[in-house]
Design a protein around this motif. Structure first.
Motif, PDB file in Angstrom:
ATOM      1  N   TRP A 122       0.830  -1.207   0.000  1.00  0.00           N
ATOM      2  CA  TRP A 122       0.000   0.000   0.000  1.00  0.00           C
ATOM      3  C   TRP A 122       0.858   1.248   0.000  1.00  0.00           C
ATOM      4  O   TRP A 122       1.936   1.279   0.559  1.00  0.00           O
ATOM      5  CB  TRP A 122      -0.887   0.054   1.263  1.00  0.00           C
ATOM      6  N   GLN A 123       0.321   2.273  -0.601  1.00  0.00           N
ATOM      7  CA  GLN A 123       0.922   3.601  -0.499  1.00  0.00           C
ATOM      8  C   GLN A 123      -0.113   4.499   0.178  1.00  0.00           C
ATOM      9  O   GLN A 123      -1.321   4.263   0.039  1.00  0.00           O
ATOM     10  CB  GLN A 123       1.283   4.127  -1.878  1.00  0.00           C
ATOM     11  N   HIS A 124       0.342   5.488   0.905  1.00  0.00           N
ATOM     12  CA  HIS A 124      -0.581   6.380   1.614  1.00  0.00           C
ATOM     13  C   HIS A 124      -0.128   7.824   1.455  1.00  0.00           C
ATOM     14  O   HIS A 124       1.012   8.149   1.792  1.00  0.00           O
ATOM     15  CB  HIS A 124      -0.593   6.062   3.112  1.00  0.00           C
ATOM     16  N   PRO A 125      -1.012   8.715   0.976  1.00  0.00           N
ATOM     17  CA  PRO A 125      -0.703  10.145   1.034  1.00  0.00           C
ATOM     18  C   PRO A 125      -1.060  10.645   2.431  1.00  0.00           C
ATOM     19  O   PRO A 125      -2.226  10.645   2.802  1.00  0.00           O
ATOM     20  CB  PRO A 125      -1.638  10.759  -0.014  1.00  0.00           C
ATOM     21  N   HIS A 168      -4.475  12.568   8.388  1.00  0.00           N
ATOM     22  CA  HIS A 168      -5.108  11.380   7.816  1.00  0.00           C
ATOM     23  C   HIS A 168      -4.475  10.980   6.495  1.00  0.00           C
ATOM     24  O   HIS A 168      -3.734  11.744   5.878  1.00  0.00           O
ATOM     25  CB  HIS A 168      -6.606  11.627   7.606  1.00  0.00           C
ATOM     26  N   CYS A 169      -4.829   9.766   6.088  1.00  0.00           N
ATOM     27  CA  CYS A 169      -4.459   9.299   4.758  1.00  0.00           C
ATOM     28  C   CYS A 169      -5.418   9.935   3.757  1.00  0.00           C
ATOM     29  O   CYS A 169      -6.615   9.976   3.975  1.00  0.00           O
ATOM     30  CB  CYS A 169      -4.565   7.785   4.689  1.00  0.00           C
ATOM     31  N   HIS A 170      -4.883  10.424   2.620  1.00  0.00           N
ATOM     32  CA  HIS A 170      -5.724  11.070   1.600  1.00  0.00           C
ATOM     33  C   HIS A 170      -6.125  10.116   0.480  1.00  0.00           C
ATOM     34  O   HIS A 170      -6.653  10.541  -0.546  1.00  0.00           O
ATOM     35  CB  HIS A 170      -5.041  12.320   1.045  1.00  0.00           C
ATOM     36  N   ASN A 171      -5.858   8.796   0.650  1.00  0.00           N
ATOM     37  CA  ASN A 171      -6.624   7.834  -0.140  1.00  0.00           C
ATOM     38  C   ASN A 171      -7.978   7.851   0.553  1.00  0.00           C
ATOM     39  O   ASN A 171      -8.120   7.385   1.692  1.00  0.00           O
ATOM     40  CB  ASN A 171      -5.986   6.447  -0.081  1.00  0.00           C
ATOM     41  N   LEU A 172      -8.993   8.428  -0.103  1.00  0.00           N
ATOM     42  CA  LEU A 172     -10.233   8.752   0.614  1.00  0.00           C
ATOM     43  C   LEU A 172     -10.971   7.513   1.084  1.00  0.00           C
ATOM     44  O   LEU A 172     -11.735   7.560   2.041  1.00  0.00           O
ATOM     45  CB  LEU A 172     -11.121   9.629  -0.270  1.00  0.00           C
ATOM     46  N   VAL A 173     -10.715   6.378   0.425  1.00  0.00           N
ATOM     47  CA  VAL A 173     -11.318   5.128   0.891  1.00  0.00           C
ATOM     48  C   VAL A 173     -10.672   4.713   2.218  1.00  0.00           C
ATOM     49  O   VAL A 173     -11.356   4.291   3.154  1.00  0.00           O
ATOM     50  CB  VAL A 173     -11.181   4.025  -0.187  1.00  0.00           C
ATOM     51  N   HIS A 174      -9.370   4.897   2.324  1.00  0.00           N
ATOM     52  CA  HIS A 174      -8.691   4.625   3.600  1.00  0.00           C
ATOM     53  C   HIS A 174      -9.172   5.618   4.656  1.00  0.00           C
ATOM     54  O   HIS A 174      -9.466   5.244   5.793  1.00  0.00           O
ATOM     55  CB  HIS A 174      -7.172   4.751   3.452  1.00  0.00           C
ATOM     56  N   GLU A 175      -9.263   6.874   4.282  1.00  0.00           N
ATOM     57  CA  GLU A 175      -9.691   7.913   5.236  1.00  0.00           C
ATOM     58  C   GLU A 175     -11.068   7.591   5.819  1.00  0.00           C
ATOM     59  O   GLU A 175     -11.289   7.709   7.021  1.00  0.00           O
ATOM     60  CB  GLU A 175      -9.729   9.263   4.510  1.00  0.00           C
ATOM     61  N   ASP A 206     -10.562   3.840   8.273  1.00  0.00           N
ATOM     62  CA  ASP A 206     -10.946   4.985   9.027  1.00  0.00           C
ATOM     63  C   ASP A 206      -9.636   5.603   9.483  1.00  0.00           C
ATOM     64  O   ASP A 206      -9.418   5.837  10.647  1.00  0.00           O
ATOM     65  CB  ASP A 206     -11.818   4.464  10.177  1.00  0.00           C
ATOM     66  N   MET A 207      -8.711   5.731   8.466  1.00  0.00           N
ATOM     67  CA  MET A 207      -7.326   6.101   8.723  1.00  0.00           C
ATOM     68  C   MET A 207      -7.214   7.603   8.968  1.00  0.00           C
ATOM     69  O   MET A 207      -6.641   8.349   8.177  1.00  0.00           O
ATOM     70  CB  MET A 207      -6.474   5.681   7.522  1.00  0.00           C
ATOM     71  N   MET A 208      -7.798   8.027  10.069  1.00  0.00           N
ATOM     72  CA  MET A 208      -7.792   9.459  10.382  1.00  0.00           C
ATOM     73  C   MET A 208      -7.693   9.629  11.897  1.00  0.00           C
ATOM     74  O   MET A 208      -8.382   8.945  12.652  1.00  0.00           O
ATOM     75  CB  MET A 208      -9.058  10.114   9.829  1.00  0.00           C
TER      76      MET A 208
HETATM   77 CU    CU Z   1      -3.904   5.113   2.931  1.00  0.00          CU
END
Ligand code: CU
Ligand code: C2O
Ligand code: CU
Length: 526
Positions: free
Chosen positions: A429-432, A484-491, A494-496
């Motif tokens: 995975w990559q995360h912004p 938070h992560c800006h992969n909005l599906v991750h966000e 609930d990566m926030m």
């Molecule tokens: Cu992410």
């Protein structure tokens, strides 16, 4: 009506609870994709004309304050020739209007939620929260995910515009539905100018061009198709630039400045020009770089902004130059995803002023002059997938909600400098990673210097597979802000998390300035 933890479970079918049902998700995802518009029916790249979003007009201008009124609404757009697509967008256009402001002038934007009560396919209620990404706004105007505005409500957001010139963007940030809302079209740019930037001889006016890059998938009837791949990401098979699939832009034989925004939900890019020639990066997320950087290739993850200058002077009229994508790993590939748009060189006459790139742009930018020795604390944020949930240090935004918004990753003191270590130990995975409020400088990436094109002020970083970054920043603000992560599906799942900048007097409450009912809107002067 306030958002509660119970609501989080109520919306669970499209929210976090869906992660508990992998088989059911997989089954529904398959049937969803069966309805995908075949590639053969999609427009051929570079057959549609390039266009630029309109500039927003203020409804009133007071001394030192411009007021705007922007309605979030459903509309039809002809994105694919011959088809009408249902979109949700700011003022009903994709992308929304560009807001242009000068430093020192406050803006007040009334965002009115006139969206329907239910999403046409996913059936959730489109509560919204508007975030002006790149602005050091007060907590109550920062688009805090749980500070939601329901259909039939509006909220006035106030933006101070005291920061240096930069490319910002506004987008939806409503808790658990940001990915769907943004993929329906809720994006727009916002340009902040200042005297330093205006005095530089860099391209301006018609040669200063926004490029909002997004991706999407269509059903056979031309509606947007939603597939979050089991809550991992949304990867479209059509690339849109300013809402047009793979457009072709006519250019004159001179320099252009492009404000490139990756507005995708999940897709990252690696750009290059089909000529193999270099282009020049002059600005990053938070404004002008100290010095321009010439590059032939660059990665671009979601929410990052890069201002790049391409010089078309040396190409013969009739030349076509393609902005290509070499598709970083862990994105889902489709035919033509390796192309973004084309530039067609013309022999039209042009204005020769502001056609330079000075050797230095903003060397005394305070963020870029921060040194590790100034840091008073180091914090570590690890982005991990845990029991099917996306987390930061093992926590989700639901944990923040359950703590009554007291859970934080740290409490930096106002005006102090800190170093944060951002860690992604996964190879898949990559995360912004985006930190609200601050402008930051990347100190290093896996112990090595940042890429040339990252040597400018940032607010979101490309945290690639097995990468660890150190960033340094000053907390010039007060109160609770999201990270938070800006992969909005991750966000959304609930990566926030949030952090709190503390001072002798507490910061404003991000939930302290709620939306009002739309029925009184006309009588509420702006
Ligand atoms: Cu992410
Ligand atoms: Cu562009 Cu918190 O987001
Ligand atoms: Cu932001």
């Amino acid at each position: 009506m306030h958002y509660t933890r119970r609501d989080a479970f109520k919306v669970g079918l499209f929210g976090s609870a869906a992660l508990a049902l992998p088989l059911q998700r997989a089954a529904s995802a398959k049937s969803v994709l069966d309805d995908r518009m075949p590639s053969s029916k999609l427009p051929k790249p570079f057959t549609l004309p390039f266009r630029v979003p309109p500039v927003a007009t203020p409804v009133s201008v007071h001394d030192g304050e411009d007021c705007y009124r922007i309605t979030m609404k459903e509309a039809k757009a002809e994105i694919l020739p011959g088809y009408q697509t249902t979109i949700w967008a700011y003022d009903g256009i994709l992308p929304g209007p560009t807001i242009v402001v000068k430093q020192g002038q406050t803006t007040k934007v009334r965002f009115i939620n006139k969206l329907p009560l239910k999403h046409p396919v996913l059936k959730y209620t489109p509560w919204t929260s508007v975030h002006l990404h790149g602005s050091a706004s007060l907590p109550q105007f920062d688009g805090y995910a749980s500070d939601i505005t329901y259909p039939g409500e509006y909220k006035d957001y106030i933006y101070p515009n005291l920061q240096p010139a930069r490319t910002l963007w506004y987008h939806d940030h409503g808790v658990h539905h940001t990915a769907e809302n943004v993929s329906m079209g809720m994006i727009g740019q916002y340009h902040l100018h200042d005297d330093r930037e205006l005095a530089l001889p860099i391209p301006k006016g018609e040669f200063d061009v926004p490029l909002l890059i997004s991706d999407c998938t269509f059903t056979k009837t031309g509606e947007f198709l939603f597939d979050t791949g089991g809550e991992t990401g949304m990867y479209g098979d059509v690339i849109l630039v300013n809402g047009t699939p793979w457009p072709a832009m006519k250019v004159k034989r001179r320099k252009y400045r492009f404000r490139v925004l990756n507005a995708c939900v999940s897709r990252s890019y690696e750009y290059s020009l089909s000529t193999g020639d270099a282009f020049t990066v002059i600005g990053t997320d938070a404004g002008l770089m100290p010095y321009p950087q010439s590059v032939k290739k660059m990665r671009h993850i979601m929410a990052e902004r890069y201002e790049i200058v391409i010089d078309f002077a040396k190409y013969k009229p009739g030349t076509r130059i393609v902005l290509q994508n070499t598709n970083p790993k862990n994105n889902i590939n489709y035919p033509n995803i390796d192309k973004i748009m084309a530039f067609d060189v013309t022999d039209e006459p042009f204005d020769t002023s502001n056609n330079e790139i000075p050797a230095s742009l903003y060397p005394d930018n305070p963020v870029m002059n921060l040194q590790p020795g100034q840091s008073v604390a180091t914090r570590r944020l690890e982005l991990v997938r845990k029991h099917g949930m996306w987390t930061i240090n093992g926590h989700t935004w639901d944990d923040v909600v359950a703590s009554n918004f007291t859970l934080v990753v740290g409490k930096p003191a106002k005006d102090t400098v800190e170093i944060w270590e951002l860690v992604n130990k996964s190879g898949g995975w990559q995360h912004p990673l985006h930190i609200h409020l601050v402008d930051l400088k990347i100190l290093d990436r896996n112990g090595k210097p940042p890429f040339a094109y990252e040597k400018g002020p940032k607010d979101v970083v490309y945290l690639g597979e097995n990468e660890a970054l150190r960033v340094i920043m000053r907390f010039d603000g007060c109160g609770k802000y999201m990270v938070h992560c800006h992969n909005l599906v991750h966000e959304d799942h609930d990566m926030m998390q949030q952090y709190e900048v503390v001072d002798a007097t507490p910061g404003d409450d991000p939930l302290g300035w709620r939306s009002k009912s739309d029925s009184g809107e006309a009588d509420d002067p702006l």
